[in-house]
Design an enzyme around this catalytic site. Structure first.
Site, PDB file in Angstrom:
ATOM      1  N   ASP A 287      13.351 -13.135   0.107  1.00  0.00           N
ATOM      2  CA  ASP A 287      14.084 -12.806  -1.282  1.00  0.00           C
ATOM      3  C   ASP A 287      15.543 -13.642  -0.975  1.00  0.00           C
ATOM      4  O   ASP A 287      15.781 -14.019   0.029  1.00  0.00           O
ATOM      5  CB  ASP A 287      14.448 -11.579  -1.534  1.00  0.00           C
ATOM      6  CG  ASP A 287      15.057 -10.614  -0.452  1.00  0.00           C
ATOM      7  OD1 ASP A 287      15.481 -11.429   0.536  1.00  0.00           O
ATOM      8  OD2 ASP A 287      15.204  -9.593  -0.545  1.00  0.00           O
TER       9      ASP A 287
ATOM     10  N   CYS B 253      -7.984   5.285   5.487  1.00  0.00           N
ATOM     11  CA  CYS B 253      -7.357   4.577   6.597  1.00  0.00           C
ATOM     12  C   CYS B 253      -7.591   4.982   8.044  1.00  0.00           C
ATOM     13  O   CYS B 253      -8.078   5.911   8.270  1.00  0.00           O
ATOM     14  CB  CYS B 253      -5.869   4.519   6.057  1.00  0.00           C
ATOM     15  SG  CYS B 253      -4.983   5.875   6.676  1.00  0.00           S
TER      16      CYS B 253
ATOM     17  N   CYS C 221      -9.245   9.376   1.600  1.00  0.00           N
ATOM     18  CA  CYS C 221      -8.526   8.013   2.086  1.00  0.00           C
ATOM     19  C   CYS C 221      -9.245   7.773   3.487  1.00  0.00           C
ATOM     20  O   CYS C 221      -9.815   8.726   4.171  1.00  0.00           O
ATOM     21  CB  CYS C 221      -7.229   8.228   2.497  1.00  0.00           C
ATOM     22  SG  CYS C 221      -6.461   6.592   3.268  1.00  0.00           S
TER      23      CYS C 221
ATOM     24  N   CYS D  82      -6.091   8.566   8.499  1.00  0.00           N
ATOM     25  CA  CYS D  82      -6.989   9.530   7.814  1.00  0.00           C
ATOM     26  C   CYS D  82      -8.266  10.052   8.690  1.00  0.00           C
ATOM     27  O   CYS D  82      -8.711  11.098   8.712  1.00  0.00           O
ATOM     28  CB  CYS D  82      -7.330   9.286   6.424  1.00  0.00           C
ATOM     29  SG  CYS D  82      -5.522   9.573   5.307  1.00  0.00           S
TER      30      CYS D  82
ATOM     31  N   HIS E 128      -0.392   4.777   6.570  1.00  0.00           N
ATOM     32  CA  HIS E 128      -1.162   5.565   5.645  1.00  0.00           C
ATOM     33  C   HIS E 128      -0.667   4.965   4.090  1.00  0.00           C
ATOM     34  O   HIS E 128      -1.510   4.658   3.313  1.00  0.00           O
ATOM     35  CB  HIS E 128      -0.993   7.045   5.698  1.00  0.00           C
ATOM     36  CG  HIS E 128      -1.606   7.635   4.399  1.00  0.00           C
ATOM     37  ND1 HIS E 128      -2.866   7.762   4.174  1.00  0.00           N
ATOM     38  CD2 HIS E 128      -0.892   8.068   3.274  1.00  0.00           C
ATOM     39  CE1 HIS E 128      -2.892   8.244   2.949  1.00  0.00           C
ATOM     40  NE2 HIS E 128      -1.822   8.555   2.508  1.00  0.00           N
TER      41      HIS E 128
ATOM     42  N   ASP F  90       6.946  -5.404  -5.038  1.00  0.00           N
ATOM     43  CA  ASP F  90       7.222  -5.136  -3.749  1.00  0.00           C
ATOM     44  C   ASP F  90       7.974  -3.789  -3.901  1.00  0.00           C
ATOM     45  O   ASP F  90       8.702  -3.599  -4.923  1.00  0.00           O
ATOM     46  CB  ASP F  90       8.204  -6.290  -3.200  1.00  0.00           C
ATOM     47  CG  ASP F  90       9.689  -6.288  -3.577  1.00  0.00           C
ATOM     48  OD1 ASP F  90      10.320  -5.889  -2.763  1.00  0.00           O
ATOM     49  OD2 ASP F  90       9.797  -6.567  -4.608  1.00  0.00           O
TER      50      ASP F  90
END
Length: 376
Positions: free
Chosen positions: A89, A311, A309, A314, A340, A271
């Protein structure tokens, strides 16, 4: 270059080509403010979390460790180990929100560092030079961030200044990209649409900056306290005037529901610090809504953070264990919750893209809107 391969209503499924790889859109950018995701997550972890783009902060890196140092280290890609697209940015938002006493002049902004009070100056050319030193894939133009709400006349004058600054950014980037020792001579430039919550200013400003034929366009100055409905109205007002063949980025947004609503209105790129910041305080995003892991009821809960989930967190850890880590102040607790939440956000974008590919985004939108932001 942005290639829109499918639309459903205003929602767009696209492919965005950059010098550091292809981004499948809609996409979420993972915020690495000081060249790292807060919570002990590295560039290499991001691959496992299905991240496509990393976002770094121009102002923070300019103040510490210094963009000249990053340049000597080979630019942000070599510095961090991330080989995909990086967006930086412009520093404008931080100058306006973090800095001490500041003076806005036509040449730029004079302000004091939030770290040591040192007197600093950033204008369009300085922002481009800092971002060129960082060697990011995409540089954001330096704009004036106006407080919301702001008076109409000030907002109008601010839009005009932002356009003048944008033209200076474009000229300076062209000069920097032509130099033989530039870190990334293919650096791209995104312009930022401003205008507070005045639809006519937003539209006029978008029409002006669209003529500059930039690599992408962002909607800035929203999600700063105005009601969500007002933000959606502004997106709807601006969207018809955004070039169809350029990527569209809604800055600093937001909750899963905000993202769904904005995709529904034609936005491609997002974002937000929310998934990582909230994670560090035990606030977990799931497909059933969000939960506060610090609650006593999770102390001896053997289930994963989200039973829907897959991931790495998890698959391997329980709510009870991660809650214990957070309560004990163990850094691993923050690392696991951040991993996560980022995985959840990136998977949400994958499922949005899949729904668009299969022509059922409207159904997906209706299924999950008003559900993902529910407190469990």
């Amino acid at each position: 270059m942005m290639n829109v391969i499918k639309t459903e209503g205003a929602a767009r499924r696209g492919v965005f080509e950059t010098p550091h790889g292809t981004v499948q859109t809609p996409a979420f950018m993972n915020v690495a403010t000081s060249a790292a995701i807060k919570g002990g997550v590295s560039a290499f972890d991001l691959k496992d979390l299905h991240c496509q783009v990393m976002l770094c902060n121009t102002y923070h890196l300019h103040v510490r460790p210094g963009d000249d140092l990053v340049r000597r280290m080979g630019g942000l890609h070599k510095f961090t180990g991330w080989d995909g697209p990086i967006l930086t940015d412009s520093g404008g938002f931080q100058v306006f929100s973090l800095a001490g006493l500041r003076k806005i002049k036509e040449e730029g902004v004079y302000f004091s560092s939030h770290i040591d009070g040192k007197k600093l100056f950033i204008g369009p050319e300085e922002s481009m030079r800092i971002q060129s030193n960082l060697g990011s894939t995409i540089a954001m133009a330096f704009d004036e961030c106006v407080e919301n709400p702001a008076k109409y006349d000030y907002s109008a004058a601010s839009c005009e200044r932002t356009t003048r600054w944008l033209k200076r950014c474009k000229a300076e980037m062209a000069r920097l990209n032509s130099l033989p020792d530039t870190v990334n001579p293919q650096q791209m430039l995104f312009g930022i649409n401003q205008g507070c919550t005045y639809a006519d200013l937003r539209v006029r400003h978008m029409q002006e900056i669209a003529e500059l034929n930039l690599d992408g366009y962002a909607i800035g100055g929203l999600a700063v306290g105005e009601p969500a409905e007002v933000m959606y109205e502004m997106i709807e007002a601006v969207e018809p005037h955004m070039p169809k063949d350029k990527i569209r980025y809604l800055m600093g947004v937001g909750t899963p529901e905000n993202i769904l609503e904005a995709v529904h209105r034609g936005v491609d790129l997002f974002d937000c610090v929310m998934p990582s910041r909230n994670a560090r305080h035990g606030h977990i995003f799931t497909w059933q809504g969000h939960r506060n892991l610090i609650n006593n009821k999770y102390a001896d809960d053997p289930r994963p953070l989200d039973e829907e989930c897959d991931c790495p967190v998890c698959r391997n850890f329980s709510r009870g264990y991660i809650r214990h880590l957070l309560k004990a102040g163990e850094m691993l607790g923050m690392r696991l919750t951040v991993m996560h939440n980022l995985y959840f956000y990136n998977t949400l974008m994958e499922r949005i893209r899949q729904a668009l590919d299969e022509g059922r985004f409207e159904e997906f939108y209706r299924q999950y809107t008003n559900r993902l932001d529910v407190r469990i």
